[in-house]
Write a protein that holds these residues in place. Structure first.
Motif, short mmCIF file in Angstrom:
data_model
loop_
_atom_site.label_atom_id
_atom_site.label_comp_id
_atom_site.label_asym_id
_atom_site.label_seq_id
_atom_site.Cartn_x
_atom_site.Cartn_y
_atom_site.Cartn_z
N GLN A 36 0.83 -1.20 0.00
CA GLN A 36 0.00 0.00 0.00
C GLN A 36 0.87 1.25 0.00
OE1 GLN A 36 -0.19 -2.35 2.29
NE2 GLN A 36 -2.19 -3.31 1.96
N GLU A 37 1.95 1.20 0.75
CA GLU A 37 2.80 2.38 0.85
C GLU A 37 4.26 1.97 0.67
OE1 GLU A 37 3.08 5.75 4.12
OE2 GLU A 37 1.12 5.44 3.25
N PRO A 38 4.69 1.83 -0.62
CA PRO A 38 6.04 1.34 -0.86
C PRO A 38 7.10 2.31 -0.33
CG PRO A 38 4.95 1.87 -2.93
CD PRO A 38 3.96 2.13 -1.86
N LEU A 39 8.25 1.75 -0.05
CA LEU A 39 9.37 2.54 0.47
C LEU A 39 10.03 3.29 -0.68
CD1 LEU A 39 10.25 2.17 3.43
CD2 LEU A 39 12.15 0.83 2.59
N LEU A 40 10.46 4.51 -0.41
CA LEU A 40 11.12 5.29 -1.44
C LEU A 40 12.52 5.66 -0.96
CD1 LEU A 40 10.72 6.57 -4.17
CD2 LEU A 40 9.68 8.53 -3.06
N ALA A 41 13.54 5.22 -1.73
CA ALA A 41 14.93 5.49 -1.33
C ALA A 41 15.61 6.35 -2.39
CB ALA A 41 15.69 4.18 -1.18
N ALA A 42 16.40 7.32 -1.94
CA ALA A 42 17.21 8.12 -2.88
C ALA A 42 18.66 7.73 -2.67
CB ALA A 42 17.02 9.59 -2.61
N THR A 43 19.32 7.32 -3.78
CA THR A 43 20.73 6.92 -3.69
C THR A 43 21.59 7.97 -4.38
OG1 THR A 43 19.99 4.66 -3.90
CG2 THR A 43 22.32 5.03 -4.18
N PRO A 81 10.04 -9.51 -0.17
CA PRO A 81 9.69 -8.19 -0.72
C PRO A 81 10.67 -7.83 -1.83
CG PRO A 81 10.27 -8.04 1.63
CD PRO A 81 10.44 -9.46 1.24
N LEU A 82 10.14 -7.15 -2.84
CA LEU A 82 10.95 -6.82 -4.01
C LEU A 82 10.94 -5.31 -4.21
CD1 LEU A 82 12.51 -7.94 -6.40
CD2 LEU A 82 10.36 -8.41 -7.54
N LEU A 83 12.14 -4.75 -4.44
CA LEU A 83 12.26 -3.32 -4.73
C LEU A 83 12.75 -3.16 -6.16
CD1 LEU A 83 12.96 -3.61 -1.53
CD2 LEU A 83 13.62 -1.24 -1.77
N SER A 84 12.47 -1.99 -6.71
CA SER A 84 12.91 -1.77 -8.08
C SER A 84 13.76 -0.50 -8.14
CB SER A 84 11.68 -1.63 -8.98
OG SER A 84 12.08 -1.23 -10.24
N GLN A 85 14.87 -0.58 -8.88
CA GLN A 85 15.70 0.60 -9.05
C GLN A 85 15.32 1.28 -10.35
OE1 GLN A 85 19.78 0.01 -8.09
NE2 GLN A 85 20.42 1.63 -9.49
N LEU A 86 14.82 2.51 -10.25
CA LEU A 86 14.39 3.22 -11.45
C LEU A 86 15.39 4.33 -11.75
CD1 LEU A 86 10.59 3.54 -10.60
CD2 LEU A 86 11.68 1.85 -12.07
N GLY A 103 9.01 -1.27 -2.95
CA GLY A 103 9.89 -0.13 -2.73
C GLY A 103 10.61 0.27 -4.00
N PHE A 104 11.10 1.52 -4.01
CA PHE A 104 11.79 2.04 -5.19
C PHE A 104 13.06 2.75 -4.78
CE2 PHE A 104 7.37 1.62 -6.20
CZ PHE A 104 7.40 1.01 -7.44
N CYS A 105 14.13 2.53 -5.58
CA CYS A 105 15.37 3.27 -5.37
C CYS A 105 15.58 4.17 -6.58
CB CYS A 105 16.57 2.34 -5.29
SG CYS A 105 16.55 1.28 -3.88
N ILE A 106 15.83 5.42 -6.32
CA ILE A 106 16.10 6.34 -7.43
C ILE A 106 17.52 6.85 -7.25
CG2 ILE A 106 15.56 8.64 -8.29
CD1 ILE A 106 13.12 7.62 -8.90
N THR A 107 18.31 6.80 -8.31
CA THR A 107 19.68 7.31 -8.19
C THR A 107 19.69 8.80 -8.52
OG1 THR A 107 20.44 5.17 -8.92
CG2 THR A 107 22.05 6.95 -8.97
N LEU A 108 20.32 9.58 -7.64
CA LEU A 108 20.43 11.01 -7.89
C LEU A 108 21.88 11.31 -8.26
CD1 LEU A 108 18.58 12.59 -4.83
CD2 LEU A 108 17.63 12.00 -7.04
N ASN A 109 22.09 11.78 -9.51
CA ASN A 109 23.45 12.14 -9.89
C ASN A 109 23.82 13.49 -9.30
OD1 ASN A 109 24.09 9.83 -11.45
ND2 ASN A 109 22.60 10.58 -12.95
N ASP A 110 22.79 14.26 -9.03
CA ASP A 110 22.99 15.60 -8.52
C ASP A 110 21.84 15.87 -7.54
OD1 ASP A 110 23.12 18.31 -8.19
OD2 ASP A 110 23.70 18.67 -10.29
N PRO A 113 12.55 13.77 -10.80
CA PRO A 113 11.99 12.42 -11.00
C PRO A 113 11.47 11.82 -9.69
CG PRO A 113 14.18 12.57 -11.98
CD PRO A 113 13.95 13.85 -11.26
N LEU A 114 12.22 12.06 -8.61
CA LEU A 114 11.81 11.51 -7.32
C LEU A 114 10.49 12.15 -6.86
CD1 LEU A 114 13.99 10.43 -4.55
CD2 LEU A 114 12.35 12.13 -3.89
N GLN A 115 10.41 13.46 -7.07
CA GLN A 115 9.20 14.17 -6.65
C GLN A 115 7.98 13.66 -7.42
OE1 GLN A 115 9.53 18.35 -7.33
NE2 GLN A 115 7.42 18.76 -6.71
N GLN A 116 8.16 13.49 -8.76
CA GLN A 116 7.03 13.02 -9.57
C GLN A 116 6.63 11.60 -9.20
OE1 GLN A 116 8.91 13.69 -13.27
NE2 GLN A 116 8.62 15.92 -13.17
#
Ligand SMILES: O=C(O)C(=O)C[C@]1(C(=O)O)C=C[C@@H](O)C=C1
Length: 626
Positions: free
Chosen positions: A421-428, A576-581, A602-609, A615-618
């Motif tokens: 219902q509420e997946p985890l959101l990670a910023a890398t 549990p499975l997470l996806s790196q977008l 859950g989702f991992c988003i890589t931030l280059n800057d 993208p994370l906000q959207q």
């Protein structure tokens, strides 16, 4: 406006803020009185949640970030709840008018026990008379003989566990527990004059503090450590000598009492270092029914098999939650145990009275140690969907308990739970940033409803620098109430990261794969395992970690595999499975939404800057929208 004028303006505003806070407190006490007349529980978390969501949205319109508003109001509401509880307690247990309240505690001025005593007595309108004691026994004697009204005793610590001597003394005392409080233990490096860490030659500390800060101390190889009987003694010594090359370790508040300044904060290895103290007095107190209460008792059962289980079943049958169970040997009776039990119940409640009646029939001995208001005011949490922008402030009710139960035990990362219902959101963060950029990333992640901050701490070959990175990541994540993660390649890195961070992302070095998987299996931290090219291999690796004993495991897809492939994997592994977008792709939010629908947790988003947060906000908006 010149600087002086601006400061005058700020001071005026601060005064207004304080006046408003005092007015708010007055209203909160009025609410408490009304809750006494028309009995209702003091705590109302539905009201708190609605209040917080509305305040976050109003704050945003005024340019204040969500994390700031939440932290501020958690503090205000905690004080409101504790003040309401204190008022009800005072009305129920009128005290004789006393000009001073005397309290016995361990150590000198500035000790952690002294700070706890000050905190506990701050709500009484009386001056405090301090009795410094050298042993726990002396505290009991001082209160039993009437020289002090209260005794403050540490009973357990989050890193070193139960304080057995206090448990043993509770067996024989006539005193009652009348209160509890939890004190954060924040070890700091304290100095008497302006100086720099590089100038330090000697540090004075207590052996237990030394042990709790061992990792930080490794970063100061040239500094000699001298042990003292208590951290308050160390502070006194450093305060008297006033030298630039010596320091003490202890709390910042305690140090302030000796004129010391904190040079470095947060030295302890364990992120959350807290000590729970109990307050003892000669007379028991009565706890108002509207206040969450705790009851502590000791009991001894016979040695027949199942005797302890039977007592626990009695508690369960009366829906009484046990919050603590400790066992201690009975002096003089080898192999017999005394059990210390804390339950979340008022001793005068019908359920507790009924349970005690049944317990008396099946135990050899039982003694109530006290009933007192529970000091835990757990902050009301706001779901991510209320934090991510574009929300009108309405909340859906939390999922029904049974539904959550059916979904199995959710994986906990820090204080967050992974769920469909509420997946985890990670910023890398792709590379290690400057401290200010890491802080900014944390602030923005929190603002958009994310939960996990990740950055690469290893790979430098400089273990001191790696250690500092781990400390910094943990500190900044905690500051923004986020969980923390880093990539580990070796068993050594894994055990170092496990000391500080909440989630470990595995990246096995070829050839040392087995060693790393086994270390992950023995770790007590949750582990994230990236999928190998061959999914059979991933399943075997997951099995290896689970078999070693670590059940806190999730998988990470780093290559955007097809939905049927992911669904099959989920079904087979039941993990549990997470996806790196990745990337700026406009379809990212839709992709995330579809994956959420398929059960990705859950989702991992890589931030280059750090500035590249769009993208994370959207994604957050799309994920937490419905
Ligand atoms: O509104 C209430 O019922 C209150 O007691 C006030 C208040 C607050 O300070 O805002 C305090 C405690 C409750 O948990 C909820 C809100």
């Amino acid at each position: 406006m010149n600087l002086d004028e601006i400061r005058t303006h700020i001071s005026r505003l601060d005064k207004e803020l304080l006046t408003l806070l005092a007015k708010r407190k007055g209203l909160s006490l009025e609410v408490a009185r009304s809750k006494l007349e028309n009995p209702r529980p003091i705590r109302d978390q539905v009201r708190e949640q609605a209040l917080l969501v509305a305040l976050i949205n109003q704050g945003r319109q005024l340019g204040l970030d969500a994390h700031y508003v939440t932290q501020l109001y958690h503090t205000i509401i905690e004080d409101s709840v504790l003040s309401q509880q204190a008022l009800l307690q005072d009305l129920l247990n009128p005290q004789d008018e006393v000009p001073a309240i005397s309290v016995a505690f361990l150590g000198l001025r500035g000790s952690y026990s002294n700070m706890a005593a000050r905190k506990y007595l701050s709500r009484f309108q009386a001056t405090m008379v301090e009795h410094n004691c050298e042993t726990f026994q002396q505290i009991f004697d001082t209160v039993e003989s009437g020289q002090a009204q209260y005794g403050i005793l540490p009973i357990e610590n989050t890193s070193s566990g139960a304080i057995n001597d206090v448990f043993d003394l509770m067996q024989h005392t006539s005193l009652s527990i009348v209160g509890e409080l939890t004190q954060p233990i924040e070890h700091c490096l304290l100095v008497a004059v302006d100086t720099d860490v590089s100038k330090l030659k000697t540090l004075y500390t207590h052996p237990q503090v030394y042990q709790q800060c061992s990792q930080y101390l490794k970063t100061l190889p040239g500094v000699k450590v001298e042990f003292c009987a208590a951290s308050s003694n160390a502070m006194e010594l450093v305060s008297n000598l006033k030298r630039a090359d010596i320091g003490a370790m202890g709390s910042a508040d305690g140090g302030e009492l000796h004129g010391l300044k904190p040079l470095v904060r947060g030295l302890a290895n364990q992120k959350q270092n807290m000590t729970r103290f109990i307050v003892v007095a000669r007379k028991p107190v009565e706890v108002a029914a509207q206040i969450p209460a705790k009851t502590s008792f000791i009991m001894s059962t016979g040695q027949q098999s199942g005797a302890l289980v039977e007592t626990l079943l009695v508690l369960r049958s009366h829906h009484i939650t046990m919050t603590k169970l400790e066992s201690r040997p009975i002096i003089g009776n080898p192999w017999e145990e005394m059990f210390y039990v804390d339950v979340a119940a008022n001793v005068n409640s019908d359920e507790m009275q009924a349970a005690l009646k049944e317990l008396k029939d099946i135990v050899r001995f039982i003694k109530i140690l006290g009933c007192y208001p529970s000091a835990e005011v757990a902050p009301t949490r706001i779901p991510s969907r209320a934090l991510s922008h574009g929300n009108g402030g309405t909340l859906t009710p939390p999922p029904h308990k049974q539904a959550a139960k059916n979904a199995g035990m959710p994986l906990q990362i820090g204080r967050f739970y992974m769920s469909r219902q509420e997946p985890l959101l990670a910023a890398t963060l792709a590379t290690w940033p400057e401290r200010s950029a890491l802080q900014e990333a944390a602030r923005r992640l929190k603002e958009h409803g994310g939960q996990v901050l990740a950055a690469p701490c290893f790979g430098q070959g400089d273990s001191q620098q790696e250690q500092q990175r781990l400390q910094q990541l943990r500190e900044i994540a905690a500051q923004f109430d986020l969980a923390s993660m880093t990539l580990v390649h070796t068993p050594e890195q894994l055990s170092q990261a496990a000391e500080s961070l909440d989630l470990l992302l595995l990246q096995p070095i070829e050839g040392r794969r087995d060693e790393l998987l086994n270390a992950a299996g023995r770790s007590t931290r949750p582990v994230l395992l990236p999928l190998a090219d061959n999914l059979e291999q991933t399943l075997a690796e997951a099995e290896q970690i689970l078999t070693e004993g670590n059940q806190q495991l999730a998988l990470l897809d780093t290559r955007s595999r097809s939905l049927p492939e992911l669904l099959r994997l989920q079904q087979q592994s039941r993990l549990p499975l997470l996806s790196q977008l990745q990337g700026q792709d406009g379809l990212l939010p839709e992709l995330g939404h579809a994956l959420k629908g398929a059960g990705i947790q859950g989702f991992c988003i890589t931030l280059n800057d750090v500035d590249d947060i769009a993208p994370l906000q959207q994604l957050a908006q799309r994920l937490y929208q419905d």
